[in-house]
Scaffold this motif. Structure first.
Motif, mmCIF file in Angstrom:
data_model
loop_
_atom_site.group_PDB
_atom_site.id
_atom_site.type_symbol
_atom_site.label_atom_id
_atom_site.label_comp_id
_atom_site.label_asym_id
_atom_site.label_seq_id
_atom_site.Cartn_x
_atom_site.Cartn_y
_atom_site.Cartn_z
ATOM 1 N N LEU A 1 -24.320 -3.664 9.682
ATOM 2 C CA LEU A 1 -24.913 -4.578 8.569
ATOM 3 C C LEU A 1 -24.396 -4.305 7.119
ATOM 4 C CD1 LEU A 1 -28.720 -4.481 9.681
ATOM 5 C CD2 LEU A 1 -27.183 -6.217 9.960
ATOM 6 N N ASN A 2 -24.054 -3.040 7.145
ATOM 7 C CA ASN A 2 -23.803 -2.501 5.598
ATOM 8 C C ASN A 2 -22.206 -2.546 5.454
ATOM 9 O OD1 ASN A 2 -25.793 -1.867 4.734
ATOM 10 N ND2 ASN A 2 -25.760 0.391 5.685
ATOM 11 N N PHE A 3 -21.312 -2.956 6.695
ATOM 12 C CA PHE A 3 -19.806 -3.061 6.577
ATOM 13 C C PHE A 3 -19.246 -4.075 5.783
ATOM 14 C CE2 PHE A 3 -16.033 -4.827 8.524
ATOM 15 C CZ PHE A 3 -15.041 -3.541 8.266
ATOM 16 N N LEU A 4 -19.721 -5.302 5.932
ATOM 17 C CA LEU A 4 -19.165 -6.450 5.193
ATOM 18 C C LEU A 4 -19.462 -6.219 3.524
ATOM 19 C CD1 LEU A 4 -19.663 -9.503 7.430
ATOM 20 C CD2 LEU A 4 -17.544 -8.227 7.091
ATOM 21 N N PRO A 5 -20.615 -5.752 3.161
ATOM 22 C CA PRO A 5 -20.949 -5.816 1.852
ATOM 23 C C PRO A 5 -19.865 -4.621 1.284
ATOM 24 C CG PRO A 5 -23.049 -6.217 2.949
ATOM 25 C CD PRO A 5 -22.215 -6.073 4.011
ATOM 26 N N SER A 6 -19.928 -3.593 2.068
ATOM 27 C CA SER A 6 -19.024 -2.612 1.427
ATOM 28 C C SER A 6 -17.838 -2.981 1.454
ATOM 29 C CB SER A 6 -19.066 -1.243 2.553
ATOM 30 O OG SER A 6 -20.449 -0.753 2.613
ATOM 31 N N LEU A 7 -17.126 -3.744 2.339
ATOM 32 C CA LEU A 7 -15.757 -4.160 2.397
ATOM 33 C C LEU A 7 -15.637 -5.113 0.955
ATOM 34 C CD1 LEU A 7 -12.984 -3.920 4.080
ATOM 35 C CD2 LEU A 7 -14.001 -6.063 5.047
ATOM 36 N N LYS A 8 -16.736 -5.981 0.979
ATOM 37 C CA LYS A 8 -16.373 -7.022 -0.202
ATOM 38 C C LYS A 8 -16.521 -6.133 -1.399
ATOM 39 C CE LYS A 8 -18.847 -10.985 -2.186
ATOM 40 N NZ LYS A 8 -20.003 -11.929 -2.051
ATOM 41 N N ASN A 9 -17.276 -5.253 -1.588
ATOM 42 C CA ASN A 9 -17.278 -4.285 -2.804
ATOM 43 C C ASN A 9 -15.955 -3.625 -2.941
ATOM 44 O OD1 ASN A 9 -18.119 -2.424 -4.897
ATOM 45 N ND2 ASN A 9 -20.195 -2.271 -4.181
ATOM 46 N N LEU A 10 -15.566 -2.887 -1.859
ATOM 47 C CA LEU A 10 -13.989 -2.360 -2.109
ATOM 48 C C LEU A 10 -12.947 -3.281 -2.551
ATOM 49 C CD1 LEU A 10 -13.661 0.763 -1.457
ATOM 50 C CD2 LEU A 10 -12.883 -0.044 0.815
ATOM 51 N N PHE A 11 -12.932 -4.273 -1.966
ATOM 52 C CA PHE A 11 -11.945 -4.967 -2.219
ATOM 53 C C PHE A 11 -12.118 -6.025 -3.472
ATOM 54 C CE2 PHE A 11 -10.813 -4.247 2.142
ATOM 55 C CZ PHE A 11 -9.358 -4.315 2.265
ATOM 56 N N GLY A 12 -13.264 -5.717 -3.904
ATOM 57 C CA GLY A 12 -13.647 -6.404 -4.997
ATOM 58 C C GLY A 12 -12.999 -5.414 -6.458
ATOM 59 N N ASN A 13 -12.579 -4.652 -6.125
ATOM 60 C CA ASN A 13 -12.221 -3.473 -6.995
ATOM 61 C C ASN A 13 -10.606 -3.551 -7.222
ATOM 62 O OD1 ASN A 13 -11.590 -1.129 -8.510
ATOM 63 N ND2 ASN A 13 -12.674 0.396 -7.308
ATOM 64 N N PRO A 14 -10.352 -4.144 -8.336
ATOM 65 C CA PRO A 14 -9.087 -4.407 -8.529
ATOM 66 C C PRO A 14 -7.848 -3.251 -8.583
ATOM 67 C CG PRO A 14 -10.064 -4.688 -10.587
ATOM 68 C CD PRO A 14 -11.029 -4.598 -9.511
ATOM 69 N N VAL A 15 -8.456 -2.062 -9.340
ATOM 70 C CA VAL A 15 -7.664 -0.740 -9.123
ATOM 71 C C VAL A 15 -7.499 -0.503 -7.780
ATOM 72 C CG1 VAL A 15 -7.722 1.489 -9.765
ATOM 73 C CG2 VAL A 15 -8.550 -0.021 -11.406
ATOM 74 N N TYR A 16 -8.339 -0.331 -6.922
ATOM 75 C CA TYR A 16 -8.146 -0.114 -5.544
ATOM 76 C C TYR A 16 -7.119 -0.949 -4.732
ATOM 77 C CZ TYR A 16 -9.370 1.166 -0.772
ATOM 78 O OH TYR A 16 -9.257 1.291 0.795
ATOM 79 N N ILE A 17 -7.483 -2.302 -4.740
ATOM 80 C CA ILE A 17 -6.708 -3.081 -4.125
ATOM 81 C C ILE A 17 -5.270 -2.957 -4.520
ATOM 82 C CG2 ILE A 17 -6.805 -5.124 -5.520
ATOM 83 C CD1 ILE A 17 -6.934 -5.105 -1.493
ATOM 84 N N LEU A 18 -5.052 -3.095 -5.828
ATOM 85 C CA LEU A 18 -3.574 -2.874 -6.288
ATOM 86 C C LEU A 18 -2.908 -1.505 -5.932
ATOM 87 C CD1 LEU A 18 -4.111 -4.306 -9.997
ATOM 88 C CD2 LEU A 18 -2.653 -5.478 -8.250
ATOM 89 N N TYR A 19 -3.629 -0.502 -5.951
ATOM 90 C CA TYR A 19 -3.057 0.746 -5.497
ATOM 91 C C TYR A 19 -2.969 0.919 -4.082
ATOM 92 C CZ TYR A 19 -2.258 5.706 -5.061
ATOM 93 O OH TYR A 19 -1.959 6.958 -4.736
ATOM 94 N N LEU A 20 -3.587 0.169 -3.330
ATOM 95 C CA LEU A 20 -3.459 0.034 -1.815
ATOM 96 C C LEU A 20 -2.057 -0.755 -1.571
ATOM 97 C CD1 LEU A 20 -4.586 0.480 1.006
ATOM 98 C CD2 LEU A 20 -5.660 -1.660 0.786
ATOM 99 N N CYS A 21 -1.795 -1.615 -2.060
ATOM 100 C CA CYS A 21 -0.677 -2.487 -1.978
ATOM 101 C C CYS A 21 0.637 -1.643 -2.435
ATOM 102 C CB CYS A 21 -0.857 -3.705 -3.079
ATOM 103 S SG CYS A 21 -2.091 -5.280 -2.456
ATOM 104 N N ALA A 22 0.287 -1.054 -3.663
ATOM 105 C CA ALA A 22 1.309 -0.228 -4.124
ATOM 106 C C ALA A 22 1.737 0.866 -3.225
ATOM 107 C CB ALA A 22 1.064 0.256 -5.579
ATOM 108 N N SER A 23 0.705 1.514 -2.484
ATOM 109 C CA SER A 23 0.960 2.409 -1.457
ATOM 110 C C SER A 23 1.532 2.080 -0.337
ATOM 111 C CB SER A 23 -0.377 3.435 -1.299
ATOM 112 O OG SER A 23 -0.795 3.965 -2.429
ATOM 113 N N ILE A 24 1.033 0.749 0.428
ATOM 114 C CA ILE A 24 1.886 0.402 1.522
ATOM 115 C C ILE A 24 3.358 0.143 1.305
ATOM 116 C CG2 ILE A 24 1.607 -1.730 3.000
ATOM 117 C CD1 ILE A 24 -1.477 -1.660 2.564
ATOM 118 N N ILE A 25 3.542 -0.456 0.284
ATOM 119 C CA ILE A 25 5.069 -0.826 0.218
ATOM 120 C C ILE A 25 5.975 0.255 -0.197
ATOM 121 C CG2 ILE A 25 6.774 -1.944 -1.278
ATOM 122 C CD1 ILE A 25 4.477 -4.015 -1.976
#
Length: 721
Positions: free
Chosen positions: A349-373
């Protein structure tokens, strides 16, 4: 320390007011015994876990060191070797969720012990094909094999060749093809590496949490730091072991080494790659033994008994009297299943809200993309670095592994430590960590750019890189292999049995060199009256040639030295940014989302970088091959010769392009952080509605330096070269 001393004073003062003094001594004595028991138990676990980290790092790095050996032994292209290398990540991903969730509720030490056994079984499985696929056969003209029969390499007539030397007769080819079916045994190498990934899965999550649960709080970071330090030492020994085994012939102990006509400098040489896996598997077995004798739980340290934070196992542990303990044992499985199902539903029940919260963080998502590449760049570079050094600079597998293990990996370890030390020394905040991480990547890839100028030219190979007349090769090499000087010879374009002419040019075989006679046997064979060798400088005079390819140009050893210096500095520079980047990741996430965020981060790195990078790097490297080997039953084998210039541009270019793209994402991270920071104070913290970084006092954002230096983990850091 002041707090703990006050607590101890209060504890003993409470004991002294008891009516019976002996009870005070008894409680003090029992507390002391419990403390010693706790410390002793956790230190034993620490030693065992450190040994396991050493074992898994050693076997992982040894696999990297045997990439070219496996490619030659099984006659497979680099792209397929990349699939084998990525199978470790696939095995890890198969059970990581199950182990992380259910493992914490079971006997963690024994699960780690079982993981070690699975890891060792996979390591042994990798070595098994050596014992079932027959002896290694390399391409050699019959006259180079110890024989008393003198055979002309340039066969004017097939009747001139003794029956024993006709290795390509239909009878022997068919018989060989039935046995050659064993060439598909590379599948067992893939399955073995898959098992290694499965066995390695519980070591980190269960081992680190066990230490964190039962170690004294102020010692936890030190203990975890010790484990990570040993994990960095492991690859050093892994590559050194690879260097040692690469010097030994693949069939050592099974054949007479005096009859081997190739040396470890030859492109067909295969070292005793399987021997290192037997050693690594044995070490893994030994590393897992202590865990079967360690307890499920250790006594909690005195200063952590009242802590609200405990492991998930505490939900299923009752500390009632013996009568209740007996009934608890009877309903243990039912309660455990009920608790797991309730937690699973709650988590779902908490997974989707947590995932939405996490990917709504621009710093996290940008750093994740930088790290993957960036990890795509680093993983591909590290996987094929031994091959690049061998092909570009003409070095042996043994020397290549020795250099990587003794020079590059210590530079990586020192860089990781330096990153944490800089964070501590200059009390760098989150914005500063982003700048340091960006600067590290920028200067690291800038240094990598200089390696384009530190390559060696192609060796002069008649019909491939130069024509038989000494001009640069421009036509299709298959047609160019034949010339007027060898037109009277019955030669095959698929053979690879290089000889070095006295004119400094390498010829694919003695037949294509137009050699009419030979003298000696084995490694000492000398070919005479080679019509093509005399074509370049003295066409009227036939010349001689010796077994083996010619050495690279005189400038190549100097270029290799320059490459090593720049490579070490680059490894150090890129590694400095690992620690600040990791801290940046942790500091811009809400505290209750940190575990989830790190899980998504690790999962993304493994799926989007660890698995695909070796494959497409291998495919790109295969495009630079000039001469493919051929299997005895037909079909393309492993590459025998690469275009040095094309290999340099593809290998370094792909690494640099990916690194440059990751830098753009890192710049975007820094831009977002600057935009959200306060002009008065550039320190940032994890607060706000969506978990983005906002302002906070500098004091609250200082990172505990000991924890920073010692507990930093970024995926596969021990193999980032």
């Amino acid at each position: 320390m002041e707090i703990s001393s006050k607590e101890n004073t209060h504890f003993f003062s409470n004991n002294t007011i008891l009516p019976v003094d002996r009870s005070s001594f008894k409680s003090e004595s029992s507390a002391s015994k419990e403390k010693h028991s706790c410390c002793g138990g956790i230190k034993i676990f620490l030693g065992a876990l450190s040994f396991v980290y050493f074992a898994k790092a050693l076997s992982g790095s040894y696999l990297k060191s045997t990439i070219t050996q496996i490619e030659r032994r099984f006659d497979i292209p680099s792209s397929l070797v990349g699939v084998i290398d990525g199978s470790f990540e696939i095995g890890n991903l198969l059970i990581i969720i199950l182990v992380s969730y259910f493992g914490a509720k079971l006997h963690r030490p024994r699960i780690i012990g079982a993981g070690c056994l699975i890891m060792s079984a996979g390591t042994f499985l990798i070595a098994m094909p050596q014992f079932f696929m027959g002896r290694y056969r390399y391409e050699r003209f019959p006259s180079t094999i110890n024989s008393t029969v003198s055979i002309s390499p340039c066969l004017q007539d097939k009747s001139q060749t003794p029956l024993s030397a006709l290795e390509k007769s239909h009878t022997k080819i068919n018989a060989g093809c039935e046995k050659e079916a064993g060439s598909s045994m590379w599948i067992y190498v893939l399955l073995g590496n898959l098992l290694r990934g499965i066995g390695e899965t519980p070591i980190q999550p269960l081992g680190i949490t066990y230490i964190d649960d039962y170690a004294i709080e102020e010692n936890a970071a030190l203990y975890i730091g010790c484990v990570q330090t040993v994990a960095i030492i492991g690859p050093i020994f892994g590559f050194l072991l690879g260097s040692l085994c690469a010097k030994l012939y693949v069939d050592i102990g099974f054949v007479d080494l005096d009859n081997i006509t190739i040396t470890h400098k030859d492109a067909q040489w295969v070292g005793a790659w399987w021997l290192g896996y037997l050693i690594a598997g044995t070490i893994s077995v030994l590393a897992g033994i202590p865990f079967w004798f360690l307890p499920k739980h250790l006594p909690k340290p005195e200063n952590r008994k009242d802590s609200s934070t405990s492991s998930e196992q505490s939900k299923f542990i009752t500390e009632d009297n013996k009568e209740q303990h007996k009934s608890y044992q009877q309903v243990k499985i039912a309660e455990m299943a009920k608790g797991m199902s309730l937690e699973f539903l709650s988590s779902l029940l908490n997974f989707l809200p947590s995932l939405k919260n996490l990917f709504g963080n621009p710093v996290y998502i940008l750093y994740l993309c930088a790290s993957i590449i960036q990890f795509n760049s680093l993983i591909g570079m590290v996987t094929y670095k031994p091959k690049y050094i061998e092909q570009q600079y003409g070095q042996t597998s043994s020397k290549t592994n020795f250099v990587i293990g003794l020079i590059n990996i210590p530079a990586v370890a020192f860089g990781i430590f330096s990153g944490g030390l800089i964070m501590k020394k200059f009390r760098i905040n989150v914005l500063g960590a982003a700048k340091l991480s960006l600067g590290s990547s920028f200067f690291g890839y800038l240094l990598l750019l200089s390696l384009f100028a530190m390559g060696c030219e192609n060796s002069d190979v008649a019909g491939l890189t130069v024509s038989y007349h000494g001009t640069k090769q421009t036509t299709d090499y298959e047609q160019a292999l034949f010339s007027e000087c060898n037109s009277g010879c019955l030669c095959s374009k698929n053979d690879w049995d290089p000889i070095c002419g006295e004119n400094g040019v390498t010829y694919i075989s003695a037949c294509l060199a137009g050699c009419q006679a030979s003298n000696g046997s084995g490694k000492n064979t000398v070919f005479f009256n080679c019509s093509c060798v005399g074509t370049l400088e003295s066409p009227s005079q036939s010349s001689s040639a010796v077994v083996g390819p010619c050495q690279k140009g005189n400038e190549c050893p100097k270029m290799f030295l320059y490459f090593l210096v720049v490579s070490v500095i680059t490894s150090y520079t890129l590694s400095v940014g690992g620690t600040p980047g990791y801290i940046l990741l942790l500091r811009c996430i809400k505290p209750h989302l940190k575990s989830f965020a790190l899980g998504i981060y690790t999962l993304a790195i493994r799926v989007l970088a660890g698995i695909p990078a070796p494959v497409y790097f291998g495919v790109a490297i295969d495009t630079t091959c000039l001469k493919w080997g051929s299997k005895r039953c037909g079909g393309r084998g492993a590459c025998r010769l690469y275009d040095s210039s094309a290999l340099r541009y593809v290998y370094l270019g792909l690494t640099l392009v990916l690194g440059t793209v990751s830098i753009f994402f890192s710049v975007a991270v820094l831009w977002v952080l600057r935009k959200r920071s306060s002009p008065q104070d550039e320190t940032l913290s994890a607060n706000g509605e969506r978990g983005t970084c906002g302002t906070k006092s500098r004091k609250d954002n200082f990172v505990n330096s000991d924890h920073l230096i010692q507990t930093t983990y970024w995926p596969e850091k021990e193999t980032r070269l």
